[in-house]
Scaffold this active site. Structure first.
Site, mmCIF file in Angstrom:
data_model
loop_
_atom_site.group_PDB
_atom_site.id
_atom_site.type_symbol
_atom_site.label_atom_id
_atom_site.label_comp_id
_atom_site.label_asym_id
_atom_site.label_seq_id
_atom_site.Cartn_x
_atom_site.Cartn_y
_atom_site.Cartn_z
ATOM 1 N N TYR A 145 3.668 4.941 -6.028
ATOM 2 C CA TYR A 145 2.993 5.528 -7.189
ATOM 3 C C TYR A 145 3.971 5.689 -8.353
ATOM 4 O O TYR A 145 5.172 5.869 -8.145
ATOM 5 C CB TYR A 145 2.422 6.899 -6.833
ATOM 6 C CG TYR A 145 1.218 6.853 -5.922
ATOM 7 C CD1 TYR A 145 0.463 5.691 -5.751
ATOM 8 C CD2 TYR A 145 0.808 7.989 -5.235
ATOM 9 C CE1 TYR A 145 -0.645 5.669 -4.921
ATOM 10 C CE2 TYR A 145 -0.304 7.976 -4.400
ATOM 11 C CZ TYR A 145 -1.025 6.804 -4.248
ATOM 12 O OH TYR A 145 -2.125 6.794 -3.435
ATOM 13 N N SER A 179 0.836 -1.198 0.000
ATOM 14 C CA SER A 179 0.000 0.000 0.000
ATOM 15 C C SER A 179 0.871 1.248 0.000
ATOM 16 O O SER A 179 2.078 1.189 0.243
ATOM 17 C CB SER A 179 -0.892 0.012 1.242
ATOM 18 O OG SER A 179 -0.092 0.303 2.374
ATOM 19 N N LYS A 180 0.206 2.358 -0.259
ATOM 20 C CA LYS A 180 0.880 3.656 -0.238
ATOM 21 C C LYS A 180 1.579 3.856 1.115
ATOM 22 O O LYS A 180 2.680 4.362 1.188
ATOM 23 C CB LYS A 180 -0.191 4.732 -0.449
ATOM 24 C CG LYS A 180 0.342 6.110 -0.598
ATOM 25 C CD LYS A 180 -0.785 7.103 -0.714
ATOM 26 C CE LYS A 180 -1.113 7.687 0.626
ATOM 27 N NZ LYS A 180 -2.137 8.725 0.608
ATOM 28 N N ARG A 181 0.911 3.425 2.173
ATOM 29 C CA ARG A 181 1.487 3.592 3.512
ATOM 30 C C ARG A 181 2.779 2.800 3.698
ATOM 31 O O ARG A 181 3.689 3.234 4.373
ATOM 32 C CB ARG A 181 0.459 3.204 4.580
ATOM 33 C CG ARG A 181 -0.111 4.420 5.283
ATOM 34 C CD ARG A 181 -1.354 4.105 6.070
ATOM 35 N NE ARG A 181 -2.494 3.982 5.182
ATOM 36 C CZ ARG A 181 -3.282 2.914 5.104
ATOM 37 N NH1 ARG A 181 -3.059 1.860 5.838
ATOM 38 N NH2 ARG A 181 -4.302 2.900 4.279
#
Ligand code: GLU
Length: 506
Positions: free
Chosen positions: A273, A261-263
């Site tokens: 991204y 995930s982005k986290r």
């Protein structure tokens, strides 16, 4: 199906930054289309007005452009099946939802958000489906007369699919093989919302049909939606035209536990991204592979290897090679662990392989952004060739080459001064004299001259090579020191030796 033209689509919802898994989905669709002489369509799935984010569509287009994965049809270039933005196709979905209602495969539901909330509170794990649909306000539970009255009064309502009871539905996934679902476990998903917009489930089926999509490759997270889609293809009478599906494996956290995930990126210090994304609501920038200095060629290469391999040892592939070698049966079912060190390795390999000419403008902007003036392109090309083996990410070109353009800001004095002595000082003074007599520096001849002088003065390489490097570079890094001297040229080499001698002797 066999003679159907290959047409694939990437169908993102413009809701935020594009995760590397999203770009891998684009890539696999693209490779498959190009391999089979087909079309690659970009369709923007923007029917969820609550999740719509300004600027996200342009961002997706920019990401595809950076990667060089150009759609054949899109909201920008148009195409035979335009429009390619679902919000602009709004008017055409209702007829299909109404047809499903007429034929008993879907129904009107008039429940207000408050009524549904109350139900959720009352029943743990509430699902709008077979178990409870009779207790709710819909065209299955109400009389025909009541339904007509509600419709005539323009009472807000949605249309929901009526999941059949006790059926097993299945399909053949190109990666997973036979996949089946029990209809009893799936809720009655909304197909058309109260605002007249279709949900993803209806829109994706209608558009894949109308746009003659032959193969649909999407992330594994969409697998639970497949039974709804399968039934819609069947109920709308289009089953024979249903695309072949492949659900791509997840990209996992480095430790293999769960989806990346982005986290995780923020926590572990790597991008997730494709390109930097600015979240206006949170006023937060999330860095991307591009800004961290990845080459698009390397980015695509590393993405291709997350879940696919060609069966051999080859790891570096150009886009053309990927098109040639890609096959969906070599995509694994298992999730692929993301390894940032390996991702950087791909980038370093690609930097080595690229010509100086093709790296020129990128390196130039790295340098000029740091305030380094690059006067001549010819010189820059030589410098790129000299240092590219030492660069992993594009910003490394600054650290590895700034000293070719400006006198080093600092000299690593501590590595020289403790052992500095008059003999060494004398060596460099004689060296300056020798250099002054030459027209220019030839790396090979200069090295021979340097070593001869070393012998004459009974000095060892260890005594003078390191100080010489620090004089020219500022630190203990860089290519062969005589190559550096040749690139800097006679005058600048002399200048740096003289300046450094003042420091070392002080
Ligand atoms: N709109 C969906 C998404 O945002 C597309 C899923 C699909 O490809 O069917 O990923």
């Amino acid at each position: 199906m066999a003679d159907k033209k290959v047409r694939v689509r990437f169908a993102p919802s413009p809701t935020g930054g594009l995760h590397l898994g999203g770009v891998r989905t684009v890539l696999f669709n693209y490779l498959f289309a190009k391999k089979h002489g087909g079309d690659f369509v970009l369709r923007i799935e923007d029917t969820d007005q609550n999740r719509y984010v300004e600027g996200a569509e342009q961002y997706i287009l920019d990401c595809l452009k950076w990667c060089g994965l150009t759609p054949d049809e899109s909201p920008v270039v148009g195409g035979q099946y335009a429009p390619y933005r679902q919000s602009e196709r709004k008017a055409l979905y209702r007829q299909y939802a109404e047809k499903l209602v007429m034929e008993g495969h879907a129904y009107y539901a008039f429940d207000t958000p408050e009524e549904l909330d109350a139900k959720r509170k009352e029943i743990p794990n509430f699902q709008y489906g077979q178990a409870h649909r009779d207790e709710l306000r819909n065209s299955l539970s109400l009389s025909e007369h009541e339904v007509d009255a509600l419709l005539d009064a323009h009472t807000p309502h949605v249309i929901r699919i009526k999941m059949p009871t006790d059926e097993t539905i299945s399909f053949n996934d190109m990666i997973r093989g036979h996949v089946s679902f029990e209809t009893n476990q799936v809720d009655d998903k909304v197909l058309l919302k109260a605002d007249g917009m279709p949900t993803y489930h209806l829109a994706v089926v209608v558009d894949d049909y109308l746009m003659k999509i032959s193969h649909a490759f999407r992330g594994e997270e969409w697998l639970p939606s497949a039974p709804v889609h399968l039934l819609l293809w069947e109920y709308l009478g289009w089953k024979a035209d249903m695309p072949q599906w492949a659900h791509l494996p997840l990209i996992l956290k480095p430790d293999g536990h769960g989806k990346l995930s982005k986290r995780d990126g923020a926590r572990l210090g790597f991008p997730v991204y494709a390109m930097e994304w600015y979240d206006a609501k949170a006023d937060e920038f999330t860095p991307g592979f591009r800004e961290l200095g990845f080459l698009p060629e390397a980015f695509l290469n590393l993405l291709a290897m997350l879940g696919w391999n060609d069966g051999g040892d080859q790891e570096i592939f150009t886009l053309d090679e990927l098109i040639e070698k890609f096959s969906i049966d070599r995509v694994s079912k298992a999730g692929a662990k993301f390894d940032y060190e390996k991702a950087k390795w791909y980038n370093a390999e690609w930097i080595k392989r690229e010509s100086a000419e093709s790296l020129k403008s990128k390196v130039k902007s790295v340098l000029t952004d740091k305030g380094v003036t690059v006067k001549e392109d010819e010189y820059l090309l030589k410098i790129i060739d000299a240092v590219k083996e030492r660069c992993i990410l594009l910003p490394d070109f600054y650290q590895q080459s700034a000293y070719f353009f400006e006198v080093p800001k600092e000299l690593d004095v501590n590595s020289v001064k403790p052992k500095w002595n008059e003999a060494k000082n004398d060596f460099f003074n004689v060296l300056i004299g020798l250099l002054k007599d030459e027209a220019s520096i030839d790396a090979v001849a200069f090295e021979a001259q340097f070593k001869a002088l070393m012998e004459e003065k009974a000095l060892k390489a260890g005594d003078v090579m390191l100080p010489f490097r620090i004089m020219l570079v500022g630190g203990k890094f860089g290519p062969h020191v005589f190559d550096i001297a040749a690139l800097l040229g006679k005058d600048e080499t002399i200048n740096r030796i003289e300046k450094a001698l003042i420091v070392f002797n002080s």
